[in-house]
Write an enzyme that holds these catalytic residues in place. Structure first.
Site, PDB file in Angstrom:
ATOM      1  N   ASP A  78       0.807  -1.239  -0.080  1.00  0.00           N
ATOM      2  CA  ASP A  78      -0.004  -0.036  -0.045  1.00  0.00           C
ATOM      3  C   ASP A  78       0.959   1.198   0.099  1.00  0.00           C
ATOM      4  O   ASP A  78       1.559   1.333   0.926  1.00  0.00           O
ATOM      5  CB  ASP A  78      -0.736  -0.007   1.403  1.00  0.00           C
ATOM      6  N   HIS A 132       5.103  -7.380  -0.275  1.00  0.00           N
ATOM      7  CA  HIS A 132       4.667  -8.598  -0.980  1.00  0.00           C
ATOM      8  C   HIS A 132       5.370  -8.936  -2.309  1.00  0.00           C
ATOM      9  O   HIS A 132       5.898  -7.890  -2.872  1.00  0.00           O
ATOM     10  CB  HIS A 132       3.245  -8.774  -1.209  1.00  0.00           C
ATOM     11  N   SER A 236       7.922   3.597   4.925  1.00  0.00           N
ATOM     12  CA  SER A 236       9.345   3.767   4.162  1.00  0.00           C
ATOM     13  C   SER A 236       9.232   3.708   2.872  1.00  0.00           C
ATOM     14  O   SER A 236       8.022   4.278   2.118  1.00  0.00           O
ATOM     15  CB  SER A 236      10.400   2.715   4.657  1.00  0.00           C
TER      16      SER A 236
END
Length: 267
Positions: A78, A132, A236
């Site tokens: 995200d 992911h 980050s």
């Protein structure tokens, strides 16, 4: 400056990991969620997190659906996509007007091919902090680079040259479904306690040691698209370098992990 930023991040990580009495922790969590506008609709409620770090590293309650077709590349996290383009003479942008050399970021000796397309994913403090696999991958190496832990928000990117290259980072050297090289780079930042990688618990970040370390895998570690590779302990940046892929118009768009962002061409 390196020692200070890293020490501050270690201290913040320790505080964030502390479990306060439940009534205090609930207030801390609620304040954090309010300040950063955290959306918990896909996650457990605030009172379920026993520390601030548990809130940072929250997991999805349900798996997100995504396109399983092998030629589709999905968003690994995200994030807000701050820059994306083909490499120009090995140059990529951390932000408009602030170039750096891609081969230095990923730890290669020679410049990367202009066939590489890069995408910068900025994970803010409000975002889901896990990352992911964007497609089926074989992980050949993991390269850890010690460095600073400067903020990676837009003001800092405009102010600090070669920020990504100078910050602590972990570069995954992988092979995609077509056998092409794909680089997946997790960049550390101020107050990011650690970066964790589920496929290799030996990888240590934000440690006091100041050296580069390479972890090689023979045979390679195979991961499927969507597999949870690891997580930041606050917001980050992830930088992807991908070849032979047609990407959508992504710049300045917010994406969710699992969203289709590109399609692999045939070699």
């Amino acid at each position: 400056m390196v020692a200070l930023s890293n020490a501050l991040s270690r201290v913040f990580g320790s505080v964030a990991g502390y479990k306060f009495p439940s009534f205090i922790q609930k207030g801390i969590n609620a304040l954090y969620a309010k300040i950063f506008k955290v959306d918990l609709s896909e996650f457990e409620p605030l009172e379920n997190y026993k520390s601030l770090n548990a809130l940072f590293t929250r997991s999805l309650k349900k798996e997100r659906p995504f396109d399983k077709a092998p030629n589709i590349c999905i968003a690994p996290c995200d994030a807000l996509i701050t820059e994306c383009a083909f490499l120009d003479n090995d140059s990529a942008l951390q932000i408009k007007g602030m170039p750096y050399k891609a081969h230095e970021l990923v730890g290669e000796i020679n410049p990367l091919s202009p066939s590489f397309f890069y995408v910068n994913f900025y994970l803010s403090p409000k975002d889901y902090h896990h990352y992911h696999a964007p497609c089926d991958l074989e992980i050949l190496e993991t390269r850890y680079f010690a460095g600073k832990l400067l903020p990676v928000n837009k003001p800092s990117l405009h102010k600090n040259k070669n920020l990504f290259v100078g910050n602590e980072r972990v570069a995954l050297v992988t092979k995609d479904i077509q056998g092409n090289r794909l680089y997946f780079v997790a960049v550390g930042a101020l107050n990011v306690g650690k970066m964790r990688f589920n496929f290799d618990k030996n990888i240590q970040t934000n440690a006091k040691a100041r050296f580069t370390q390479t972890y090689s895998y023979n045979p390679p570690i195979k991961v499927k698209k969507g597999d949870n590779l690891g997580n930041f302990e606050m917001g980050s940046t992830i930088v992807l370098f991908v070849q032979n892929t047609a990407f959508k118009d992504l710049k300045e768009k917010s994406v969710k992990f699992g969203e289709s962002i590109g399609e692999f061409h045939a070699n």
